[in-house]
Design an enzyme around this catalytic site. Structure first.
Site, PDB file in Angstrom:
ATOM      1  CG  ASP A  52      -1.934   1.123   1.201  1.00  0.00           C
ATOM      2  OD1 ASP A  52      -2.038   1.813   0.184  1.00  0.00           O
ATOM      3  OD2 ASP A  52      -2.596   1.335   2.239  1.00  0.00           O
ATOM      4  N   GLY A  86       5.291   3.459   5.487  1.00  0.00           N
ATOM      5  CA  GLY A  86       4.847   4.049   6.746  1.00  0.00           C
ATOM      6  C   GLY A  86       3.656   3.332   7.331  1.00  0.00           C
ATOM      7  CB  THR A 120      -2.212   1.504   9.598  1.00  0.00           C
ATOM      8  OG1 THR A 120      -2.709   0.505   8.700  1.00  0.00           O
ATOM      9  CG2 THR A 120      -3.385   2.188  10.278  1.00  0.00           C
ATOM     10  N   GLY A 148     -16.068   2.916  22.826  1.00  0.00           N
ATOM     11  CA  GLY A 148     -15.523   3.967  23.686  1.00  0.00           C
ATOM     12  C   GLY A 148     -14.088   3.729  24.078  1.00  0.00           C
ATOM     13  CB  VAL A 153     -15.589  -2.368  17.952  1.00  0.00           C
ATOM     14  CG1 VAL A 153     -16.919  -1.633  18.015  1.00  0.00           C
ATOM     15  CG2 VAL A 153     -15.414  -3.048  16.595  1.00  0.00           C
ATOM     16  NE  ARG A 211      -5.436  -0.920  13.675  1.00  0.00           N
ATOM     17  CZ  ARG A 211      -5.781  -0.373  12.510  1.00  0.00           C
ATOM     18  NH1 ARG A 211      -6.786   0.484  12.447  1.00  0.00           N
ATOM     19  NH2 ARG A 211      -5.123  -0.667  11.409  1.00  0.00           N
ATOM     20  CG  HIS A 223       9.361  27.816  38.315  1.00  0.00           C
ATOM     21  ND1 HIS A 223       8.190  27.196  38.685  1.00  0.00           N
ATOM     22  CD2 HIS A 223       9.149  29.153  38.454  1.00  0.00           C
ATOM     23  CE1 HIS A 223       7.309  28.114  39.045  1.00  0.00           C
ATOM     24  NE2 HIS A 223       7.867  29.310  38.923  1.00  0.00           N
TER      25      HIS A 223
END
Length: 501
Positions: free
Chosen positions: A41, A44, A46, A187, A303, A305, A477
């Site tokens: 494809d 790199g 997906t 989720g 949901v 892979r 800081h």
């Protein structure tokens, strides 16, 4: 014209040019091995093309727009307009720059690049089929092979990704117009990241999750600020549901759709009370029992892979995979066939790009005769939600289960001057250490720049640093990284800017 069948040979054949495969290829090239990298494809994989990089680009862009439009407290009054097509063009430019860089690095390290789909013919041979009519195929003999074919989005029944309103994560990152409404099925980290992206663009987002909480596997105290921010963005949640089907709500194609969700049978969640504890209070809607009919313009299915191993004809090479398609490996990334290795998502959880890259380097070094082995002890995990979550090493419960007497230090970003000046002071830094000798065993962060801050604590775990080491290291800081130092001081009982435990 059909290209004739040509047989060539290579020391190391690598199938897949994602973060695991291309890193393995470059490292093997550095070790003076003859390397052939096959990719069907885009270089790199997906991660660079359709996952990590494009999603983080859109997260950054929508964060800028959202923060500019919600900065009245800072005296900034703006109403940014989002041009999603322009945003996607910019994202694609970032992707193109990185993928072309991968190709150049491979060539500079003498890696032979071959476009096509590889399948095993026997234990030392693959057939590489080239895409395009009349392009033919060729045979490649190898001494060692590294399988790095990655993973793909899981497709659920009645939600085929070829249907125009149904999106996987790759398709959701390529939209050129902002949908008015979207149902997100899942989720987990992908669902929550993209739910936030589209909510910040103005999309009405509803999340369906079969469990009783977002981000399964993470402690409640890490998830709580993310859930609160999602609520502030107007994201609606329905827990304890699975999406069963969808249908057009109007006359036909092009109209809005209706997603049907049914109550889910609840499996036992991983991690015991850490995953389930949120359900009794904040997640009251987990107890809903009626069928839901949710109107939307798009539905994003996120949901999880699954490994891409079914295209390889593994049995021809004598390589074993489990019933889910993951390839079993040892601490050197070897499969049951000693000369064939598997790295990255196809080799199992955790499915993280940096984990795959590490495994790819190890596999290349083992092939070259180096004494390399995989060590997951200091493997960080990051969720690029709002706010970010990052973890490394052991949680408090994991450390106690391993037999450690633990001490925990915590510092809230609300006590950080730098966090307050960014306008985002949600979350905290938490460090877990061995109470006897002070060695840092793990850490978790939820809040601004958690993905960057976790690096210091990963180094502490890797080096066997103590709480005293972290606390006595002077941090500039005002910075967010001071929170790491303060968390270590809190564990020691002498934090300055928060009450000690």
């Amino acid at each position: 014209m059909v290209v004739g069948d040509v047989t060539t040979g290579t020391d190391v054949l690598i199938i897949g040019a994602g973060p695991a495969g291309y890193v393995a290829a470059i490292r093997a090239g550095q070790l003076d091995l003859d390397v052939t990298l096959v990719e069907k494809d885009a270089y790199g994989g997906t991660c660079l093309n359709h996952g990590c990089i494009p999603s983080k680009a859109l997260i950054t862009a929508t964060d800028i727009a959202y923060e500019a439009g919600n900065a009245e407290e800072m005296g900034i009054h703006a109403n940014p307009a989002i041009d999603l097509a322009g945003m996607v063009d910019w994202k694609d430019g970032v992707v193109d720059q990185l993928t072309s860089g991968v190709e150049k690095l491979c060539k500079a390290n003498q890696v032979n690049l071959l476009e096509g789909t590889a399948t095993f013919a026997d234990e030392n041979t693959v057939r590489v089929s080239h895409s395009g009519e009349g392009q033919g195929s060729e045979t490649l003999e190898f001494e060692n092979a590294i399988i790095a074919t990655g993973s793909r989005p899981i497709e659920i029944p009645n939600f085929e990704y070829g249907d125009e309103p149904v999106l996987n994560s790759r398709q959701a990152l390529a939209l050129d117009t902002v949908p008015d409404s979207m149902v997100v099925v899942g989720g987990g980290y992908i669902g929550m990241e993209l739910a936030s992206v589209y909510a910040k663009m103005g999309t009405e987002v509803t999340v369906i999750e079969m469990l009783d909480s977002i981000l399964p596997g993470y402690d409640d105290d890490l998830k709580r600020p993310v859930k609160q921010r999602a609520n502030d963005l107007g994201i609606e949640f329905h827990f304890g549901y699975t999406a069963s089907e969808w249908q057009y709500a109007g006359e036909g194609d092009g109209d809005s759709i209706q997603v049907i969700a049914e109550p889910a049978e609840q499996p036992e969640a991983d991690g015991g009370s850490e995953v389930q504890g949120e359900a009794a209070g904040d997640q009251a809607d987990a107890a809903e029992s009626e069928t839901l009919e949710l109107d939307a313009e798009k539905v994003l299915v996120a949901v999880g892979r699954e490994p891409v191993s079914d295209t390889l004809d593994l049995d021809q090479a004598g390589v074993d995979a489990d019933d889910r398609g993951f390839i079993d490996t040892d601490s050197r990334a070897r499969t049951n066939a000693d000369h064939i290795f598997a790295v990255g998502d196809v080799a199992g959880e955790p499915m993280l790009a940096h984990k795959g890259s590490m495994e790819g380097q190890v596999a290349a070094e083992v092939i070259a005769g180096k004494p390399a082995a995989i060590d997951y002890q200091a493997m960080p995990a990051v969720v690029f939600t709002d706010p970010e979550i990052a973890t490394v090493g052991m949680t408090e419960s994991e450390a106690e289960e391993a037999g450690f007497e633990t001490v925990v230090g915590k510092f809230p970003f609300q006590a950080s001057g730098r966090a307050l000046t960014t306008g985002d002071s949600s979350g905290f830094v938490k460090i877990v250490a061995d109470d006897e000798d002070g060695y840092v065993l793990g850490a978790s962060i939820v809040g601004p720049e958690a993905s960057e801050l976790i690096g210091e604590l990963g180094l502490a775990v890797e080096l066997g640093a103590t709480l005293e080491d972290v606390a006595s290291t002077v941090h500039a800081h005002p910075t967010l990284s001071e929170s790491v130092m303060e968390a270590a001081e809190n564990a020691l009982g002498h934090a300055i800017h928060t009450l000690n435990r």
